[in-house]
Design an enzyme around this catalytic site. Structure first.
Site, PDB file in Angstrom:
ATOM      1  NE  ARG A  58      -2.642  -1.983   2.677  1.00 42.67           N
ATOM      2  CZ  ARG A  58      -2.763  -2.213   4.094  1.00 42.67           C
ATOM      3  NH1 ARG A  58      -3.632  -0.937   4.498  1.00 42.67           N
ATOM      4  NH2 ARG A  58      -2.181  -3.620   5.060  1.00 42.67           N
ATOM      5  CD  GLU A  95       1.233  -9.529  20.131  1.00 46.84           C
ATOM      6  OE1 GLU A  95       0.789  -8.991  18.896  1.00 46.84           O
ATOM      7  OE2 GLU A  95       0.848  -9.989  20.943  1.00 46.84           O
TER       8      GLU A  95
HETATM    9  O1  PRP Z   1       3.139  -0.455  12.061  1.00 47.40           O
HETATM   10  P1  PRP Z   1       3.390  -1.589  11.146  1.00 47.40           P
HETATM   11  O2  PRP Z   1       2.301  -2.092  12.382  1.00 47.40           O
HETATM   12  O3  PRP Z   1       4.286  -1.910  10.995  1.00 47.40           O
HETATM   13  O4  PRP Z   1       1.702  -1.660  10.411  1.00 47.40           O
HETATM   14  C1  PRP Z   1       1.611  -1.544   9.218  1.00 47.40           C
HETATM   15  C2  PRP Z   1       1.864  -1.930   8.025  1.00 47.40           C
HETATM   16  O5  PRP Z   1       0.561  -2.439   7.861  1.00 47.40           O
HETATM   17  C3  PRP Z   1       0.309  -3.239   6.184  1.00 47.40           C
HETATM   18  O6  PRP Z   1       1.088  -3.457   5.683  1.00 47.40           O
HETATM   19  P2  PRP Z   1       1.050  -4.907   5.340  1.00 47.40           P
HETATM   20  O7  PRP Z   1       2.208  -5.623   5.533  1.00 47.40           O
HETATM   21  O8  PRP Z   1      -0.553  -5.535   5.776  1.00 47.40           O
HETATM   22  O9  PRP Z   1       0.959  -4.987   3.579  1.00 47.40           O
HETATM   23  P3  PRP Z   1      -0.338  -4.414   2.739  1.00 47.40           P
HETATM   24  O10 PRP Z   1       0.422  -3.165   2.293  1.00 47.40           O
HETATM   25  O11 PRP Z   1       0.929  -5.662   1.698  1.00 47.40           O
HETATM   26  O12 PRP Z   1      -1.259  -5.143   2.670  1.00 47.40           O
HETATM   27  C4  PRP Z   1       0.379  -1.221   6.145  1.00 47.40           C
HETATM   28  O13 PRP Z   1      -0.090  -0.940   4.210  1.00 47.40           O
HETATM   29  C5  PRP Z   1       2.075  -0.649   6.365  1.00 47.40           C
HETATM   30  O14 PRP Z   1       2.909  -0.374   5.748  1.00 47.40           O
HETATM   31  N1  ADE Z   2      -6.137  -2.134  11.179  1.00 49.91           N
HETATM   32  C1  ADE Z   2      -5.480  -1.961  10.293  1.00 49.91           C
HETATM   33  N2  ADE Z   2      -5.947  -1.326   8.828  1.00 49.91           N
HETATM   34  C2  ADE Z   2      -5.312  -1.555   8.070  1.00 49.91           C
HETATM   35  N3  ADE Z   2      -4.302  -1.655   7.353  1.00 49.91           N
HETATM   36  C3  ADE Z   2      -3.386  -2.347   8.913  1.00 49.91           C
HETATM   37  N4  ADE Z   2      -2.077  -2.529   8.924  1.00 49.91           N
HETATM   38  C4  ADE Z   2      -2.188  -3.404  10.309  1.00 49.91           C
HETATM   39  N5  ADE Z   2      -2.708  -2.651  11.006  1.00 49.91           N
HETATM   40  C5  ADE Z   2      -4.308  -2.173   9.906  1.00 49.91           C
END
Ligand code: PRP
Ligand code: ADE
Length: 172
Positions: A58, A95
């Protein structure tokens, strides 16, 4: 514009107890998308950013249009095994277990000014790992900008040595 109204909340995705912030509803709305990109770009004005880095996946959706808007380059940080050339890797703790992110070794030159852009700040682990990769290559992380902050997860504490800005914050 109130961007929080454009973000869909999905309960219990991807698992029970998570209130997922779905940005697809914002991205598909041309006015909201343009507003978000312009707002994030405004926050980077005057910082002379050379490179915007976005973490997979994202972070690509948010980072690439902002990089274009401010006239900076865009560099992806990816999950392991996805980048084809020589990479630097950073392993960080979750975690339970650990995760790895990678960047191309030649993606950032020493002294370049870098902004990290991502859709959402939760625990801060993803973006902290991203910052470490940039710094290992000699880049300077001058700003970290998010669309969304889940303030109750206190990701800002993890990123306290950086300049962090978010557009929409949730307290619960
Ligand atoms: O602050 P954090 O606890 O590290 O979480 C936030 C991250 O998690 C999500 O990505 P995700 O790893 O779910 O991948 P995606 O963007 O491919 O869905 C979001 O887009 C952030 O990059
Ligand atoms: N609550 C949430 N919604 C969307 N993306 C996330 N990545 C981590 N936590 C999330």
């Amino acid at each position: 514009m109130d961007l929080s109204k454009k973000i869909r909340e999905v309960q219990d995705f991807p698992k029970e107890g998570i209130n997922f912030k779905d940005i697809t509803t914002l991205l598909q709305d041309k006015d909201a998308f343009q507003y978000m990109v312009n707002k994030l770009a405004q926050e980077l004005e005057d910082l002379e950013i050379d490179i915007v880095v976005g973490p997979e996946s994202r972070g690509f959706l948010v980072g690439a249009p902002v990089a274009y808007k401010i006239g900076a380059g865009f560099v992806p940080v990816r999950k392991p095994g996805k980048l084809p050339h020589e990479t630097m890797r950073y392993e960080y703790q979750l975690e339970y277990g650990s995760d790895v992110l990678e960047i191309h070794k030649d993606a950032i030159q020493p002294g370049q000014k870098v902004a990290i852009l991502d859709d959402l700040l939760a625990t801060g682990g993803t973006v902290l790992a991203t910052a470490k990769l940039i710094e290992a290559l000699g880049g300077e992380v001058v700003s970290i900008n998010f669309l969304i902050e889940l303030a109750f997860l206190k990701g800002r504490d993890v990123l306290k040595s950086y300049h962090v800005k978010t557009l929409v914050s949730y307290d619960a």
